[in-house]
Design a protein around this motif. Structure first.
Motif, PDB file in Angstrom:
ATOM      1  N   HIS A 116     -10.262  -2.489   1.392  1.00 30.88           N
ATOM      2  CA  HIS A 116     -10.813  -1.291   0.755  1.00 30.88           C
ATOM      3  C   HIS A 116      -9.917  -0.740  -0.352  1.00 30.88           C
ATOM      4  O   HIS A 116     -10.390  -0.042  -1.239  1.00 30.88           O
ATOM      5  N   GLU A 117      -8.609  -1.001  -0.276  1.00 28.27           N
ATOM      6  CA  GLU A 117      -7.692  -0.416  -1.253  1.00 28.27           C
ATOM      7  C   GLU A 117      -6.898  -1.520  -1.941  1.00 28.27           C
ATOM      8  O   GLU A 117      -6.064  -2.177  -1.329  1.00 28.27           O
ATOM      9  N   SER A 118      -7.164  -1.682  -3.242  1.00 29.15           N
ATOM     10  CA  SER A 118      -6.552  -2.817  -3.937  1.00 29.15           C
ATOM     11  C   SER A 118      -5.033  -2.673  -4.010  1.00 29.15           C
ATOM     12  O   SER A 118      -4.321  -3.678  -4.034  1.00 29.15           O
ATOM     13  N   SER A 119      -4.522  -1.425  -4.000  1.00 29.08           N
ATOM     14  CA  SER A 119      -3.062  -1.268  -4.045  1.00 29.08           C
ATOM     15  C   SER A 119      -2.432  -1.814  -2.763  1.00 29.08           C
ATOM     16  O   SER A 119      -1.336  -2.375  -2.787  1.00 29.08           O
ATOM     17  N   VAL A 120      -3.127  -1.662  -1.644  1.00 29.02           N
ATOM     18  CA  VAL A 120      -2.621  -2.201  -0.379  1.00 29.02           C
ATOM     19  C   VAL A 120      -2.754  -3.723  -0.369  1.00 29.02           C
ATOM     20  O   VAL A 120      -1.834  -4.444   0.043  1.00 29.02           O
ATOM     21  N   ALA A 121      -3.879  -4.227  -0.864  1.00 28.15           N
ATOM     22  CA  ALA A 121      -4.074  -5.680  -0.924  1.00 28.15           C
ATOM     23  C   ALA A 121      -2.980  -6.337  -1.769  1.00 28.15           C
ATOM     24  O   ALA A 121      -2.423  -7.374  -1.397  1.00 28.15           O
ATOM     25  N   THR A 122      -2.641  -5.699  -2.892  1.00 29.05           N
ATOM     26  CA  THR A 122      -1.594  -6.230  -3.774  1.00 29.05           C
ATOM     27  C   THR A 122      -0.240  -6.223  -3.068  1.00 29.05           C
ATOM     28  O   THR A 122       0.522  -7.185  -3.157  1.00 29.05           O
ATOM     29  N   MET A 123       0.022  -5.151  -2.345  1.00 28.94           N
ATOM     30  CA  MET A 123       1.280  -5.031  -1.601  1.00 28.94           C
ATOM     31  C   MET A 123       1.402  -6.160  -0.570  1.00 28.94           C
ATOM     32  O   MET A 123       2.429  -6.843  -0.489  1.00 28.94           O
ATOM     33  N   VAL A 124       0.330  -6.383   0.197  1.00 27.08           N
ATOM     34  CA  VAL A 124       0.352  -7.425   1.225  1.00 27.08           C
ATOM     35  C   VAL A 124       0.527  -8.800   0.590  1.00 27.08           C
ATOM     36  O   VAL A 124       1.342  -9.619   1.042  1.00 27.08           O
ATOM     37  N   SER A 125      -0.232  -9.056  -0.477  1.00 29.20           N
ATOM     38  CA  SER A 125      -0.173 -10.402  -1.037  1.00 29.20           C
ATOM     39  C   SER A 125       1.157 -10.658  -1.745  1.00 29.20           C
ATOM     40  O   SER A 125       1.694 -11.764  -1.696  1.00 29.20           O
ATOM     41  N   SER A 126       1.751  -9.600  -2.369  1.00 32.70           N
ATOM     42  CA  SER A 126       3.095  -9.770  -2.961  1.00 32.70           C
ATOM     43  C   SER A 126       4.103 -10.127  -1.876  1.00 32.70           C
ATOM     44  O   SER A 126       4.933 -11.026  -2.051  1.00 32.70           O
ATOM     45  N   PHE A 127       4.006  -9.405  -0.760  1.00 31.04           N
ATOM     46  CA  PHE A 127       4.961  -9.664   0.325  1.00 31.04           C
ATOM     47  C   PHE A 127       4.856 -11.105   0.796  1.00 31.04           C
ATOM     48  O   PHE A 127       5.855 -11.818   0.892  1.00 31.04           O
ATOM     49  N   TRP A 128       3.637 -11.578   1.076  1.00 27.80           N
ATOM     50  CA  TRP A 128       3.485 -12.888   1.690  1.00 27.80           C
ATOM     51  C   TRP A 128       3.693 -14.046   0.722  1.00 27.80           C
ATOM     52  O   TRP A 128       4.164 -15.114   1.121  1.00 27.80           O
TER      53      TRP A 128
END
Lengths: 193, 193
Positions: A116-128
Motif C-alpha cells: 500500500h505504501e511505496s516508500s515502505v516497499a522501496t525501503m524493504v527492497s533496498s534492504f534485501w
C-alpha cells in the motif's frame, strides 16, 4: 542538545547516530509504524529534531538505516572455510535477529504495508537487494573454492532463510536449532547432488 | 432475506455460505481487517446479520472458514503418481492462490496482527496445522511408494513453500515458474541424496 567541540568528531557523530537508530527501533515497538515520526524519535533520543530531518529526511530512510545497521552488527558474514558452517552461522544469527521485538516489528510492518505504501516497499527492497548481495559472498567463496557448482548466490540465501521465515511468520511451528541445521543440510545436499 | 422452503436444503444453505465467505474476502480487501465486521459482511452478502452471528459467531471464525474454503477449492491435493509432479502442481496452485488480492490480504493481516491479537494467531495456526497435514498426504504417499525415505511431511511442504513465500512477502524478487520448479527440484535432490 548542548553544542560542544566534540560534537563534530566522528566518534560523537557516530554515537548520536547509534542513539537515534536505536531510538527509532524502540519507538517502533512502542507506538507502531502508524504513529512513528521523526519528531517522536528525536524526543526519545534526546536529540534536536532538525538533526534528524537534515540527516535522514524521512522516517522510512531512518528506519532503513536502523535495520541495516542492526543486521550489519548482529548478523555478520561468517568466513569459517566451509559453506555448511558459514550458512549455519548465518541462518542462526539472522533468525536470532528476526526474533528480537524490534526486527520482528520492522519485518511485519514491511509485509503489511509494502503493497500500500511505496516508500515502505522501496525501503524493504533496498534492504534485501543489499542484504542478499552481502550474504551471497558466502556462496561466491564456496563456488571459488570448488565446493559447489556455480549458482545464483541470492537464491541459495533465500533457500536457507525461506523455510525458517515461513515457520516464524506463517505456520508458527517451532524454529529449533535442529530445524535450522536440517534446512541448511537439505539445501546443501540438493546443491551437491 | 426472504424465507422460502428451499432455504433449508443443503444446496441453498451451501450457496448462502459461499456468498458470505466470498463477501468476507472481498470486504477485507476493500475495508481492511481493522474495519471488518460481521455486520459489514452481511450487508455486502445481502444476508441477515443474525445468520452470520449464529453460524460463525466472530469475524475471525468466518475469515478462517473463508480461507480454508478458498484453499480447498483453489489448491487441491494433486495425485499424479510422482512426488515431483505433485509438489510442482501444489506449489504452483498455492502461489497462484497467494497472489490473489484476497488471500494476500489475509496472509498479510495474519502476519501483522498475530503477535498482538490471540484470536488472529489462533486463526492462522488452525489454518496451517490443518493445511500442512492435508498437503503432507503427497509426501506420505511418496514414502509409501518408496520414492523417498521417511521424513516429517509438514517439513517438506514448508521447504517448498518457504522460499516462494519469502520472495513474495520479504525480498520481493520475482516468483517465476522456473523458480518454483527449481525450488522443488532442490528439495527433492536433497531428500534423495
Amino acid at each position: 542538545m548542548a553544542e560542544s567541540p566534540v560534537r563534530r568528531t566522528g566518534g560523537r557523530s557516530a554515537q548520536v547516530r547509534a542513539t537515534v537508530l536505536n531510538a527509532g527501533l524502540a519507538e517502533l515497538v512502542d507506538v507502531g509504524f502508524h504513529a512513528l515520526s521523526l519528531e517522536g524519535i528525536a524526543k526519545r533520543a534526546g536529540v534536536n529534531k532538525t538533526t534528524l530531518y537534515r540527516r535522514w529526511g524521512t522516517r522510512e530512510a531512518l528506519m532503513l538505516d536502523a535495520v541495516r545497521e542492526r543486521a550489519f552488527t548482529k548478523v555478520p558474514i561468517p568466513d569459517t572455510g566451509t559453506l555448511r558452517d558459514d550458512l549455519v552461522e548465518l541462518v542462526r544469527a539472522a533468525i536470532a535477529n528476526l526474533q528480537t521485538p524490534e526486527v520482528q516489528a520492522m519485518v511485519r510492518v514491511g509485509i503489511s504495508l509494502a503493497p500500500h505504501e511505496s516508500s515502505v516497499a522501496t525501503m524493504v527492497s533496498s534492504f534485501w537487494t543489499e542484504r542478499l548481495a552481502v550474504d551471497g559472498v558466502i556462496v561466491e567463496r564456496a563456488i571459488d573454492r570448488g565446493e559447489i557448482a556455480p549458482v545464483d548466490p541470492g537464491s541459495v540465501i533465500e533457500a536457507v532463510l525461506g523455510p525458517p521465515y515461513f515457520r516464524l511468520l506463517i505456520t508458527g511451528r517451532p524454529v529449533t536449532d535442529d530445524f535450522l541445521v536440517a534446512t541448511v543440510d537439505l539445501v546443501l545436499s540438493g546443491l551437491r547432488s
